[in-house]
Design an enzyme around this catalytic site. Structure first.
Site, PDB file in Angstrom:
ATOM      1  N   LYS A  14     -24.619  12.101   6.889  1.00 40.74           N
ATOM      2  CA  LYS A  14     -23.785  12.858   7.837  1.00 40.74           C
ATOM      3  C   LYS A  14     -22.335  12.955   7.344  1.00 40.74           C
ATOM      4  O   LYS A  14     -21.714  14.013   7.421  1.00 40.74           O
ATOM      5  CB  LYS A  14     -23.798  12.202   9.233  1.00 40.74           C
ATOM      6  CG  LYS A  14     -25.185  12.079   9.835  1.00 40.74           C
ATOM      7  CD  LYS A  14     -25.158  11.499  11.246  1.00 40.74           C
ATOM      8  CE  LYS A  14     -24.677  10.057  11.326  1.00 40.74           C
ATOM      9  NZ  LYS A  14     -25.608   9.057  10.733  1.00 40.74           N
ATOM     10  N   ARG A 128     -24.838   1.785  -0.795  1.00 42.82           N
ATOM     11  CA  ARG A 128     -23.491   2.176  -0.355  1.00 42.82           C
ATOM     12  C   ARG A 128     -22.597   0.941  -0.163  1.00 42.82           C
ATOM     13  O   ARG A 128     -21.386   1.014  -0.342  1.00 42.82           O
ATOM     14  CB  ARG A 128     -23.586   2.968   0.956  1.00 42.82           C
ATOM     15  CG  ARG A 128     -22.252   3.483   1.469  1.00 42.82           C
ATOM     16  CD  ARG A 128     -22.408   4.450   2.618  1.00 42.82           C
ATOM     17  NE  ARG A 128     -22.633   3.789   3.892  1.00 42.82           N
ATOM     18  CZ  ARG A 128     -22.823   4.420   5.051  1.00 42.82           C
ATOM     19  NH1 ARG A 128     -22.840   5.744   5.077  1.00 42.82           N
ATOM     20  NH2 ARG A 128     -23.014   3.748   6.159  1.00 42.82           N
ATOM     21  N   ARG A 134     -18.316  -2.047   3.541  1.00 40.54           N
ATOM     22  CA  ARG A 134     -18.700  -2.223   4.941  1.00 40.54           C
ATOM     23  C   ARG A 134     -19.680  -3.380   5.075  1.00 40.54           C
ATOM     24  O   ARG A 134     -20.774  -3.339   4.508  1.00 40.54           O
ATOM     25  CB  ARG A 134     -19.319  -0.931   5.483  1.00 40.54           C
ATOM     26  CG  ARG A 134     -18.285   0.098   5.865  1.00 40.54           C
ATOM     27  CD  ARG A 134     -18.939   1.392   6.305  1.00 40.54           C
ATOM     28  NE  ARG A 134     -19.901   1.241   7.396  1.00 40.54           N
ATOM     29  CZ  ARG A 134     -20.497   2.250   7.992  1.00 40.54           C
ATOM     30  NH1 ARG A 134     -20.213   3.493   7.631  1.00 40.54           N
ATOM     31  NH2 ARG A 134     -21.353   2.038   8.961  1.00 40.54           N
TER      32      ARG A 134
HETATM   33  P1  ADP Z   1     -23.786   4.860  10.346  1.00 36.15           P
HETATM   34  O1  ADP Z   1     -24.121   6.254  10.804  1.00 36.15           O
HETATM   35  O2  ADP Z   1     -23.968   4.663   8.879  1.00 36.15           O
HETATM   36  O3  ADP Z   1     -24.438   3.783  11.176  1.00 36.15           O
HETATM   37  P2  ADP Z   1     -21.166   4.993  11.587  1.00 36.15           P
HETATM   38  O4  ADP Z   1     -19.918   4.880  10.831  1.00 36.15           O
HETATM   39  O5  ADP Z   1     -21.488   6.285  12.256  1.00 36.15           O
HETATM   40  O6  ADP Z   1     -22.259   4.579  10.535  1.00 36.15           O
HETATM   41  O7  ADP Z   1     -21.221   3.861  12.732  1.00 36.15           O
HETATM   42  C1  ADP Z   1     -20.943   2.511  12.467  1.00 36.15           C
HETATM   43  C2  ADP Z   1     -21.028   1.700  13.749  1.00 36.15           C
HETATM   44  O8  ADP Z   1     -20.020   2.168  14.671  1.00 36.15           O
HETATM   45  C3  ADP Z   1     -22.323   1.794  14.546  1.00 36.15           C
HETATM   46  O9  ADP Z   1     -23.302   0.893  14.059  1.00 36.15           O
HETATM   47  C4  ADP Z   1     -21.836   1.447  15.962  1.00 36.15           C
HETATM   48  O10 ADP Z   1     -21.644   0.056  16.100  1.00 36.15           O
HETATM   49  C5  ADP Z   1     -20.475   2.091  16.021  1.00 36.15           C
HETATM   50  N1  ADP Z   1     -20.535   3.468  16.570  1.00 36.15           N
HETATM   51  C6  ADP Z   1     -20.242   4.613  15.905  1.00 36.15           C
HETATM   52  N2  ADP Z   1     -20.407   5.688  16.701  1.00 36.15           N
HETATM   53  C7  ADP Z   1     -20.823   5.218  17.903  1.00 36.15           C
HETATM   54  C8  ADP Z   1     -21.189   5.828  19.144  1.00 36.15           C
HETATM   55  N3  ADP Z   1     -21.154   7.167  19.305  1.00 36.15           N
HETATM   56  N4  ADP Z   1     -21.566   5.029  20.166  1.00 36.15           N
HETATM   57  C9  ADP Z   1     -21.594   3.710  20.040  1.00 36.15           C
HETATM   58  N5  ADP Z   1     -21.288   3.053  18.889  1.00 36.15           N
HETATM   59  C10 ADP Z   1     -20.899   3.795  17.832  1.00 36.15           C
END
Ligand code: ADP
Length: 191
Positions: A14, A128, A134
Site C-alpha cells: 500500500k 522489510r 520497525r
Molecule cells: P502495515 O499495513 O504494514 O501493518 P501500518 O503502518 O499501516 O503498517 O500500521 C502499523 C500499525 O499502526 C498497525 O499494526 C496498528 O497498530 C496501527 N494502525 C495503523 N492504522 C490504523 C488504523 N486505521 N486503526 C487502528 N490502528 C492502526
C-alpha cells in the site's frame, strides 16, 4: 474529489503504490501508520497511547484513530482528494469516514484492495524489517498477529464498500509497475 481507499493486509504494498498514485492523480496521501509513527517519534501524547498497541501488532482504538484521521484531513482544505492508506481498518472507522466526508459534501470514490497470499506477506515484512527499522516487522510472532488482526477485524471492511459497488480486488503480486498499471486501470473506471 477523488478519494481512494488503498486496502490490503500488512506488507501488501500500500505504501509503495500510494507514493506513485498520489503523484499521478495529484492526491494527498494519508497513512495512519506513518502518522502514528511520526507521533511516537515526536513523543506526543497520541504517540504514547498508540505505541502500546502498535508494538503488539494490535489496532489502535477507533476513537483515537478516527479523531486523528479527521484532524489530518482538515489540514488539506484545497486538496483534489486523498489516498487513505491503512484506514479504515474497522467497520466503525469506515462508517465514521463516510459520515465525516458526507459533512464535507464528499464521499469515498472507490476501494482498491491489493491481494497477496499470507506466506508472501510474511516474507516481505521480515525482509522489510532489515531496512524499515520497525520493531513490528522484525518479530515473526508480531507479524503473524498483525495478519490475524487483519483477517479478523479489517478484511470485513471490504464488504462495506462491496455493498456500495465501490470495491475492486487487485492482484498484488508482480512488478511494482505491473501492479501500478492494474491499480490505475481499476481507478480509471471510477473517473
Ligand atoms: P502495515 O499495513 O504494514 O501493518 P501500518 O503502518 O499501516 O503498517 O500500521 C502499523 C500499525 O499502526 C498497525 O499494526 C496498528 O497498530 C496501527 N494502525 C495503523 N492504522 C490504523 C488504523 N486505521 N486503526 C487502528 N490502528 C492502526
Amino acid at each position: 474529489m477523488l478519494n481512494v481507499v488503498l486496502f490490503g493486509p500488512p506488507g501488501a504494498g500500500k505504501g509503495t503504490q500510494s507514493e506513485i498514485l498520489l503523484q499521478r492523480y495529484g492526491l494527498v496521501h494519508l497513512s495512519t501508520g506513518d502518522i502514528f509513527r511520526a507521533n511516537i517519534k515526536g513523543e506526543t501524547a497520541l504517540g504514547q497511547q498508540a505505541k502500546a498497541f502498535m508494538d503488539k501488532g494490535e489496532l489502535v482504538p477507533d476513537s483515537l484513530t478516527i479523531s486523528m484521521l479527521e484532524s489530518e484531513v482538515v489540514k488539506h482544505p484545497d486538496s483534489k482528494g486523498f489516498i487513505f492508506d491503512g484506514f479504515p481498518r474497522t467497520s466503525a472507522q469506515a462508517a465514521a469516514l463516510d459520515s465525516f466526508l458526507a459533512g464535507k459534501s464528499s464521499a469515498i470514490t472507490c476501494m482498491l484492495a491489493l491481494e497477496v497470499d499470507e506466506e508472501e506477506l510474511i516474507k516481505r515484512l521480515l525482509n522489510r524489517a532489515t531496512t524499515s527499522g520497525r520493531a513490528d516487522d522484525a518479530d515473526e510472532t508480531i507479524v503473524r498477529n498483525r495478519i490475524a488482526v487483519y483477517n479478523r477485524e479489517t478484511s470485513p471492511v471490504a464488504n462495506y464498500y462491496r455493498d456500495q459497488q465501490k470495491y475492486r480486488g487487485i492482484v498484488g503480486v508482480g512488478s511494482v509497475e505491473e501492479i501500478t498499471q492494474r491499480l490505475c486501470s481499476a481507478l480509471d473506471t471510477f473517473l
